[in-house]
Design a protein around this motif. Structure first.
Motif, PDB file in Angstrom:
ATOM      1  N   LYS A   1      54.396  42.339  26.136  1.00  0.00           N
ATOM      2  CA  LYS A   1      55.823  42.071  26.312  1.00  0.00           C
ATOM      3  C   LYS A   1      56.319  42.607  27.656  1.00  0.00           C
ATOM      4  N   GLU A   2      55.614  42.224  28.706  1.00  0.00           N
ATOM      5  CA  GLU A   2      55.956  42.539  30.099  1.00  0.00           C
ATOM      6  C   GLU A   2      55.810  44.021  30.434  1.00  0.00           C
ATOM      7  N   GLU A   3      55.314  44.824  29.498  1.00  0.00           N
ATOM      8  CA  GLU A   3      55.068  46.243  29.784  1.00  0.00           C
ATOM      9  C   GLU A   3      53.570  46.436  29.993  1.00  0.00           C
ATOM     10  N   GLU A   4      53.204  46.933  31.153  1.00  0.00           N
ATOM     11  CA  GLU A   4      51.792  47.111  31.476  1.00  0.00           C
ATOM     12  C   GLU A   4      51.232  48.298  30.695  1.00  0.00           C
ATOM     13  N   VAL A   5      50.211  48.023  29.878  1.00  0.00           N
ATOM     14  CA  VAL A   5      49.596  49.063  29.050  1.00  0.00           C
ATOM     15  C   VAL A   5      48.278  49.528  29.659  1.00  0.00           C
ATOM     16  N   ILE A   6      47.501  48.576  30.191  1.00  0.00           N
ATOM     17  CA  ILE A   6      46.231  48.877  30.859  1.00  0.00           C
ATOM     18  C   ILE A   6      46.297  48.306  32.266  1.00  0.00           C
ATOM     19  N   ARG A   7      45.865  49.080  33.258  1.00  0.00           N
ATOM     20  CA  ARG A   7      45.943  48.568  34.633  1.00  0.00           C
ATOM     21  C   ARG A   7      44.659  48.829  35.407  1.00  0.00           C
ATOM     22  N   ASN A   8      44.108  47.761  35.930  1.00  0.00           N
ATOM     23  CA  ASN A   8      42.942  47.796  36.822  1.00  0.00           C
ATOM     24  C   ASN A   8      41.841  48.718  36.296  1.00  0.00           C
ATOM     25  N   LEU A   9      41.425  48.463  35.055  1.00  0.00           N
ATOM     26  CA  LEU A   9      40.487  49.351  34.367  1.00  0.00           C
ATOM     27  C   LEU A   9      39.055  48.885  34.607  1.00  0.00           C
ATOM     28  N   ASN A  10      38.187  49.835  34.926  1.00  0.00           N
ATOM     29  CA  ASN A  10      36.765  49.556  35.095  1.00  0.00           C
ATOM     30  C   ASN A  10      35.972  50.539  34.239  1.00  0.00           C
TER      31      ASN A  10
ATOM     32  N   GLY B   1      42.141  61.216  25.889  1.00  0.00           N
ATOM     33  CA  GLY B   1      43.445  61.186  26.533  1.00  0.00           C
ATOM     34  C   GLY B   1      44.531  61.408  25.503  1.00  0.00           C
ATOM     35  N   HIS B   2      45.738  61.668  25.989  1.00  0.00           N
ATOM     36  CA  HIS B   2      46.863  61.904  25.095  1.00  0.00           C
ATOM     37  C   HIS B   2      47.264  60.623  24.386  1.00  0.00           C
ATOM     38  N   ASN B   3      48.066  60.753  23.346  1.00  0.00           N
ATOM     39  CA  ASN B   3      48.577  59.577  22.632  1.00  0.00           C
ATOM     40  C   ASN B   3      49.323  58.671  23.607  1.00  0.00           C
ATOM     41  N   GLY B   4      49.065  57.359  23.499  1.00  0.00           N
ATOM     42  CA  GLY B   4      49.728  56.406  24.374  1.00  0.00           C
ATOM     43  C   GLY B   4      49.014  56.184  25.687  1.00  0.00           C
ATOM     44  N   ALA B   5      47.819  56.771  25.842  1.00  0.00           N
ATOM     45  CA  ALA B   5      47.078  56.607  27.097  1.00  0.00           C
ATOM     46  C   ALA B   5      46.428  55.235  27.207  1.00  0.00           C
ATOM     47  N   GLY B   6      46.307  54.521  26.085  1.00  0.00           N
ATOM     48  CA  GLY B   6      45.718  53.189  26.117  1.00  0.00           C
ATOM     49  C   GLY B   6      44.355  53.098  25.462  1.00  0.00           C
ATOM     50  N   LYS B   7      43.944  54.150  24.743  1.00  0.00           N
ATOM     51  CA  LYS B   7      42.594  54.187  24.174  1.00  0.00           C
ATOM     52  C   LYS B   7      42.394  53.082  23.126  1.00  0.00           C
ATOM     53  N   THR B   8      43.302  53.007  22.171  1.00  0.00           N
ATOM     54  CA  THR B   8      43.155  52.017  21.102  1.00  0.00           C
ATOM     55  C   THR B   8      43.302  50.600  21.640  1.00  0.00           C
TER      56      THR B   8
ATOM     57  N   ASP C   1      43.340  39.184  24.757  1.00  0.00           N
ATOM     58  CA  ASP C   1      42.618  38.894  25.987  1.00  0.00           C
ATOM     59  C   ASP C   1      43.321  39.596  27.140  1.00  0.00           C
ATOM     60  N   PRO C   2      42.572  40.050  28.152  1.00  0.00           N
ATOM     61  CA  PRO C   2      43.199  40.729  29.290  1.00  0.00           C
ATOM     62  C   PRO C   2      44.183  39.824  30.020  1.00  0.00           C
ATOM     63  N   SER C   3      45.241  40.428  30.562  1.00  0.00           N
ATOM     64  CA  SER C   3      46.166  39.683  31.414  1.00  0.00           C
ATOM     65  C   SER C   3      45.502  39.366  32.754  1.00  0.00           C
ATOM     66  N   GLU C   4      44.675  40.317  33.208  1.00  0.00           N
ATOM     67  CA  GLU C   4      43.913  40.128  34.443  1.00  0.00           C
ATOM     68  C   GLU C   4      42.527  40.736  34.249  1.00  0.00           C
ATOM     69  N   GLY C   5      41.573  40.311  35.073  1.00  0.00           N
ATOM     70  CA  GLY C   5      40.224  40.838  34.985  1.00  0.00           C
ATOM     71  C   GLY C   5      39.436  40.198  33.864  1.00  0.00           C
TER      72      GLY C   5
ATOM     73  N   HIS D   1      47.951  56.939  31.194  1.00  0.00           N
ATOM     74  CA  HIS D   1      48.833  55.802  31.493  1.00  0.00           C
ATOM     75  C   HIS D   1      48.061  54.503  31.714  1.00  0.00           C
ATOM     76  N   GLY D   2      47.029  54.290  30.875  1.00  0.00           N
ATOM     77  CA  GLY D   2      46.317  53.026  30.918  1.00  0.00           C
ATOM     78  C   GLY D   2      45.299  52.897  32.028  1.00  0.00           C
ATOM     79  N   ALA D   3      44.981  53.982  32.700  1.00  0.00           N
ATOM     80  CA  ALA D   3      43.996  53.936  33.780  1.00  0.00           C
ATOM     81  C   ALA D   3      43.047  55.117  33.635  1.00  0.00           C
TER      82      ALA D   3
END
Length: 600
Positions: free
Chosen positions: A359-368, A381-388, A399-403, A562-564
């Motif tokens: 919903k237009e909020e970036e949860v994961i960014r440029n992850l490798n 990582g802390h809660n909300g880091a993007g693990k789940t 599906d990923p938005s990018e990558g 923060h998703g990275a």
């Protein structure tokens, strides 16, 4: 105009859907409606006219009684048919519709992607579509026949009245005004009143629910919560009273106008008019008077029935719109997604420049990330880091938005979805326990004859077998009390171990444990991790945790913020860096003392 067209198309959609599920239901509903209108019109237009005319012209009594007998026989057969339909046919059809429609809805709910259930607007449509869906679909189709045959019956009744006396048709204007003007205004008032009452009714329903649910019983008895709830309840009741007062006068006036226009003006007016022409001007025969008075009653009730059906058709259009929107939704990731067979081995899984927005909020960014076969990895990582979210992307719930995500060098979108997911065994943090036996909750499928030993071994590894053994029927004991009063309710930690056993029993090359020990104490957590590591030899494993009690045993650690990826490496390297990982580990060190004592 667009709204009316949408309602029309929705009702046709309902008719087609019910025909697909149970044609008999559609046919018999149409037949009973048609025969009902036929009875009214035949009695009013033909029967009364013939009998009165025959008496006036002094026809033979035997011929009159023959006509009456034939009519009575036809009506008796119609009544017999209605009794047969309502007593034998429709109850069976209702069960068929319930089963057929729910099967369609269940199949669709399994097809749509996980994001749909997390979209509030879509989920609301889904729940509205599911609520009493079979009853409302049947009612909608019944209403359709009410509208169609109601129009035909109204036209026929007008024609008969016009044939007898063209001026008598003018009296039909009164019930038309009453039904389509005042009744519509009354419906609008009901809608506004219900809308204004909704917040208060929601409060009342909530308080009623709280007072009868076991989940709230302890707090209500140990605190002053009841007085707080009663205050909200009293305020809601007062609000309902105020809303009722607000609309009472207007509703009463409209109801008075509706009753007079629909009944009084046509009944009394047409009766006076007919009596004048029959008794004073002698321009109308008694048989014609009988016809127009009888048709007056029939026409009025036909109009009322037609109006009610028309109003219900518009009202049910919203339900059908929700049902249609849900069933016609095109899945972004359908469960039946086809592709190539990924095989049974995982050599390597890679996340390449993966980003994901919800919903237009970036949860994961440029992850490798990279997971190689036979190694153990930790996502921390802390809660909300993007693990789940990473696991949901890996399982292709999204599906990923990018990558892209690659399995053995190939994008996972190329693989058959069900075959791809078989490569993974998962134990989720937000797990659900089903009202099934322990064995079925571990297997999550129908048990085969040789499955019992595998389930016992999995429960032993998860550290919950002794508890299960103490249950009334062991691994065959029913969990929860949804289906069985003697069902067993376990603790949160025991349920979590059964979830871990699900991952143990599944023979998959990649095992994922999402916060597998969040409900356990440090000692139990340590023991569980030891069993997980022992069971995972020669398999690829991924731990997800914000508690770092055992991640030092992982072959590789990814620290997320923060998703990275904030840091990555083995435990010792990350501790030497004295970065975010070392800081988090140090703060949690007090939780590891118990583990170290057990280790010693």
């Amino acid at each position: 105009m667009k709204k009316q067209k949408r309602v029309f198309r929705n009702n046709l959609y309902a008719l087609r859907l019910l025909w697909k599920i149970c044609p008999r239901q559609v046919i018999h509903k149409a037949a009973t409606r048609l025969l009902g209108y036929f009875e009214w019109l035949f009695y009013s237009a033909f029967f009364m006219r013939y009998v009165v005319h025959a008496l006036e012209t002094e026809q033979e009594f035997s011929s009159i009684m023959t006509f009456v007998a034939i009519t009575a026989t036809v009506f008796a057969l119609i009544t017999l048919y209605n009794s047969y339909v309502n007593g034998s046919v429709l109850p069976v059809c209702n069960v068929i519709v319930n089963k057929g429609l729910n099967r369609i809805l269940f199949r669709k709910s399994r097809q749509v992607e996980l994001a749909c259930f997390e979209d509030k607007e879509f989920y609301n449509k889904y729940t509205l579509a599911m609520e009493k869906a079979d009853e409302r679909l049947i009612e909608t189709v019944d209403v359709i026949w009410g509208v169609l045959f109601g129009v035909a019956a109204t036209i026929v009744s007008f024609c008969f009245m016009f044939e007898v006396d063209k001026y008598s048709v003018l009296f039909i204007i009164f019930p038309i005004i009453g039904n389509f003007v005042f009744n519509r205004k009354m419906s609008h008032i009901d809608f506004e009143r219900n809308k204004d009452m909704a917040p208060y009714n929601r409060k009342i329903a909530y308080v009623n629910r709280v007072m009868y649910m076991a989940d709230y019983a302890k707090e209500i008895r140990l605190t002053k919560a009841f007085s707080l709830m009663r205050r909200h309840y009293d305020e809601a009741i007062q609000g309902v009273i105020e809303v009722t007062k607000k609309y009472t006068k207007k509703a009463a006036v409209l109801h008075w106008l509706w009753a007079n226009f629909v009944f009084a003006f046509i009944f009394e007016g047409l009766l006076i008019y007919g009596a004048y022409r029959t008794l004073v001007s002698h321009s109308m025969s008694m048989s014609e008077l009988a016809v127009i008075t009888s048709m007056m009653v029939s026409s009025t009730w036909i109009l009322i029935g037609f109006t009610e059906s028309l109003m219900k058709a518009f009202k049910n259009g919203l339900f059908i719109d929700n049902l249609r929107t849900f069933l016609e939704y095109q899945e972004a990731i359908p469960e039946s997604y086809d592709g190539i067979n990924p095989g049974e081995e995982i050599q390597k899984i890679e996340f390449r420049n993966v980003s994901f927005s919800y919903k237009e909020e970036e949860v994961i960014r440029n992850l490798n990330l990279c997971f190689e076969a036979g190694k153990t990895y930790a996502l921390v990582g802390h809660n909300g880091a993007g693990k789940t979210t990473i696991v949901k992307l890996l399982m292709r719930f999204y599906d990923p938005s990018e990558g892209e995500i690659l399995l053995n060098g190939r994008n996972i979108k190329d693989y058959n979805l069900q075959q791809y997911r078989k490569l993974f065994a998962t134990a989720f943090q937000d797990h659900q326990m089903f009202s099934l036996s322990v064995m079925e909750n571990v297997l999550m499928r129908k048990a085969a004859p040789n499955d019992e030993k595998a389930v016992v071994d999995a429960l032993k590894m998860a550290g919950v077998y002794e508890k299960v053994l103490s249950l009334p029927e062991g691994i065959h004991t029913m969990l929860t009390r949804e289906f069985a009063e003697d069902g067993v309710v376990l603790s949160g930690g025991e349920y979590q171990k059964i979830i871990v056993a699900r991952a143990f029993v599944r023979q998959s090359p990649f095992k994922i444990f999402d916060e597998p020990s969040s409900a356990l104490d440090p000692i139990a957590e340590y023991e569980l991790f030891e069993q997980i590591l022992e069971s995972g030899r020669n398999k690829t494993m991924l731990f997800i945790s914000h508690r770092l009690s055992s991640v030092q045993n992982a072959d590789y650690v990814y620290m997320l913020e923060h998703g990275a990826v904030a840091e990555e490496g083995v435990h010792e390297e990350l501790m030497e860096k004295k970065g975010p990982y070392a800081e988090m580990y140090t703060k949690q060190a007090v939780n590891y003392l118990a583990r170290e004592e057990v280790g010693a």
